[in-house]
Design a protein around this motif. Structure first.
Motif, PDB file in Angstrom:
ATOM      1  N   ASP A 191       0.868  -1.176   0.000  1.00 34.86           N
ATOM      2  CA  ASP A 191       0.000   0.000   0.000  1.00 34.86           C
ATOM      3  C   ASP A 191       0.907   1.230   0.000  1.00 34.86           C
ATOM      4  O   ASP A 191       1.746   1.381   0.899  1.00 34.86           O
ATOM      5  CB  ASP A 191      -0.908   0.003   1.230  1.00 34.86           C
ATOM      6  CG  ASP A 191      -2.035   1.016   1.141  1.00 34.86           C
ATOM      7  OD1 ASP A 191      -1.869   2.038   0.436  1.00 34.86           O
ATOM      8  OD2 ASP A 191      -3.077   0.798   1.783  1.00 34.86           O
ATOM      9  N   THR A 192       0.761   2.087  -0.988  1.00 33.59           N
ATOM     10  CA  THR A 192       1.610   3.275  -1.066  1.00 33.59           C
ATOM     11  C   THR A 192       1.155   4.394  -0.134  1.00 33.59           C
ATOM     12  O   THR A 192       1.873   5.381   0.024  1.00 33.59           O
ATOM     13  CB  THR A 192       1.656   3.808  -2.509  1.00 33.59           C
ATOM     14  OG1 THR A 192       0.322   4.050  -2.965  1.00 33.59           O
ATOM     15  CG2 THR A 192       2.338   2.799  -3.427  1.00 33.59           C
ATOM     16  N   ASP A 193      -0.010   4.247   0.480  1.00 34.54           N
ATOM     17  CA  ASP A 193      -0.450   5.185   1.520  1.00 34.54           C
ATOM     18  C   ASP A 193       0.195   4.730   2.823  1.00 34.54           C
ATOM     19  O   ASP A 193      -0.270   3.774   3.458  1.00 34.54           O
ATOM     20  CB  ASP A 193      -1.973   5.166   1.617  1.00 34.54           C
ATOM     21  CG  ASP A 193      -2.519   6.182   2.618  1.00 34.54           C
ATOM     22  OD1 ASP A 193      -1.882   6.358   3.679  1.00 34.54           O
ATOM     23  OD2 ASP A 193      -3.582   6.766   2.362  1.00 34.54           O
ATOM     24  N   ILE A 194       1.282   5.388   3.242  1.00 34.60           N
ATOM     25  CA  ILE A 194       2.076   4.886   4.350  1.00 34.60           C
ATOM     26  C   ILE A 194       1.305   4.881   5.661  1.00 34.60           C
ATOM     27  O   ILE A 194       1.466   3.973   6.491  1.00 34.60           O
ATOM     28  CB  ILE A 194       3.391   5.680   4.482  1.00 34.60           C
ATOM     29  CG1 ILE A 194       4.330   5.007   5.495  1.00 34.60           C
ATOM     30  CG2 ILE A 194       3.120   7.123   4.862  1.00 34.60           C
ATOM     31  CD1 ILE A 194       4.764   3.628   5.103  1.00 34.60           C
ATOM     32  N   ALA A 197      -0.893   1.858   5.513  1.00 32.09           N
ATOM     33  CA  ALA A 197      -0.063   0.659   5.645  1.00 32.09           C
ATOM     34  C   ALA A 197       0.377   0.454   7.091  1.00 32.09           C
ATOM     35  O   ALA A 197       0.377  -0.679   7.604  1.00 32.09           O
ATOM     36  CB  ALA A 197       1.156   0.771   4.724  1.00 32.09           C
ATOM     37  N   LEU A 243       6.685  -1.898   3.851  1.00 33.83           N
ATOM     38  CA  LEU A 243       5.463  -1.131   3.641  1.00 33.83           C
ATOM     39  C   LEU A 243       5.612  -0.282   2.391  1.00 33.83           C
ATOM     40  O   LEU A 243       6.512   0.554   2.304  1.00 33.83           O
ATOM     41  CB  LEU A 243       5.193  -0.215   4.851  1.00 33.83           C
ATOM     42  CG  LEU A 243       5.197  -0.859   6.236  1.00 33.83           C
ATOM     43  CD1 LEU A 243       5.021   0.198   7.314  1.00 33.83           C
ATOM     44  CD2 LEU A 243       4.115  -1.922   6.355  1.00 33.83           C
ATOM     45  N   GLY A 244       4.729  -0.474   1.413  1.00 33.50           N
ATOM     46  CA  GLY A 244       4.805   0.347   0.219  1.00 33.50           C
ATOM     47  C   GLY A 244       4.516  -0.427  -1.046  1.00 33.50           C
ATOM     48  O   GLY A 244       3.743  -1.389  -1.046  1.00 33.50           O
ATOM     49  N   ASP A 245       5.164  -0.011  -2.127  1.00 34.23           N
ATOM     50  CA  ASP A 245       4.913  -0.627  -3.425  1.00 34.23           C
ATOM     51  C   ASP A 245       5.803  -1.850  -3.618  1.00 34.23           C
ATOM     52  O   ASP A 245       6.662  -2.156  -2.781  1.00 34.23           O
ATOM     53  CB  ASP A 245       5.118   0.403  -4.543  1.00 34.23           C
ATOM     54  CG  ASP A 245       6.546   0.935  -4.606  1.00 34.23           C
ATOM     55  OD1 ASP A 245       7.462   0.340  -3.989  1.00 34.23           O
ATOM     56  OD2 ASP A 245       6.758   1.962  -5.284  1.00 34.23           O
ATOM     57  N   THR A 248       9.506  -1.356  -3.191  1.00 30.19           N
ATOM     58  CA  THR A 248       9.924  -1.252  -1.795  1.00 30.19           C
ATOM     59  C   THR A 248      10.084  -2.635  -1.182  1.00 30.19           C
ATOM     60  O   THR A 248      11.037  -2.906  -0.452  1.00 30.19           O
ATOM     61  CB  THR A 248       8.903  -0.432  -0.996  1.00 30.19           C
ATOM     62  OG1 THR A 248       8.806   0.876  -1.545  1.00 30.19           O
ATOM     63  CG2 THR A 248       9.299  -0.344   0.463  1.00 30.19           C
TER      64      THR A 248
END
Length: 295
Positions: A191-194, A197, A243-245, A248
């Motif tokens: 999830d790119t919304d940290i 996430a 956490l991220g794409d 990452t």
């Protein structure tokens, strides 16, 4: 040159507690999921959450190439004699693809919990002495501290640490030596919304921060009691999770491999309680990690 661990476990696996459903109606979905994980090119399926060996057999039957491991089977819940006998039968179907992951679990979960290191030594002795012994090469241990890590190197194929940092992985490699398997688990939130996430990660981590085996290990790594409040500090989340794409995630996997891991067992958190088998995310990660698909 690839090591024996590379050939047997692969570099990347999937850890999931949803791969041994308690409801038989979920078995067909699990069988289809593990067959796809095999085809996607993952090296090992880690059946998390203390599965029984009866739950392992259908996963072995649904796959052809991938290694299947328990991550982990609690030594307090199953006698060594019964485990040795059942493991021998599973291996006949698995053709050597099954690995018995063992652990001492946690005191709060097991009323008989006492002297965990000694209990593990006695359990391994019993596996060795069984009519159908489980060889050291066919088992791995859930290990965090130095004593259990050394035991993993001497009495098993290696170690499968859960909820650890890359720094712990480097320390574990130094303790294990160069040849024993080191297969840490790494939890992922794609999830790119940290902020979102982190919320998902804290939802999972909060339970583990109630267990002294994990918090003691994190304190040894330099974290403080304050890092355990409110589901974990940002600093703690950054060290324990990816956490991220997908890029990452790949960078974090590479970090663990560079620290000395032979294999990284990825656990995907979807944030959706209804999505126990996050197939779309497993597919995305297989592509991002450039896994060679199996035909």
């Amino acid at each position: 040159m690839p090591s024996d661990n590379d050939a047997r476990f692969g570099r990347i696996g999937i850890w999931s507690s949803a791969l041994h459903p308690s409801d038989p109606r979920g078995l067909s979905a699990v069988s289809a999921a593990v067959a796809e994980l095999d085809a996607l090119g993952y090296g090992t399926i880690w059946m998390g959450g203390s599965p029984s060996l009866d739950q392992v057999a259908p996963v072995v039957r649904a796959t052809r190439h991938i290694t299947v491991a328990t991550g982990i089977l609690s030594i307090w819940e199953h006698t060594a004699q019964a485990v040795a006998e059942r493991t021998a039968r599973i291996q006949k179907d698995a053709g050597g693809r099954f690995v018995l992951g063992l652990g001492v679990s946690h005191g709060g979960f097991n009323p008989n919990y006492a002297r965990p290191y000694s209990a593990m030594v006695e359990y391994l002795d019993a596996l060795d002495a069984a009519a159908d012994p489980v060889p050291a090469s066919g088992r791995v241990l859930a290990a965090l501290g130095p004593k259990m890590l050394k035991l993993s190197a001497g009495r098993a194929a290696g170690a499968h640490p859960y909820l650890v940092t890359a720094e712990h992985t480097a320390q574990a490699r130094a303790t294990l030596g160069p040849h024993a398997l080191l297969a840490p688990e790494l939890t992922v939130v794609l999830d790119t919304d940290i902020d979102r996430a982190r919320t998902v990660a804290r939802g999972m981590l909060s339970m583990y921060l109630q267990l002294p085996n994990y918090t003691d290990n994190l304190l040894r790594l330099g974290f403080a009691e304050g890092d355990f409040a409110d589901g974990g500090s940002d600093r703690l989340l950054a060290a324990l999770f990816a956490l991220g794409d997908p890029g990452t995630v790949r960078a974090r996997v590479d970090e663990y491999l560079a620290a000395g891991a032979d294999h990284v067992a990825i656990q995907v958190l979807s944030g959706d309680r209804g999505e126990d088998l996050p197939l779309a995310q497993w597919r995305t990660l297989a592509e991002a990690l450039e896994l060679p698909p199996r035909v």
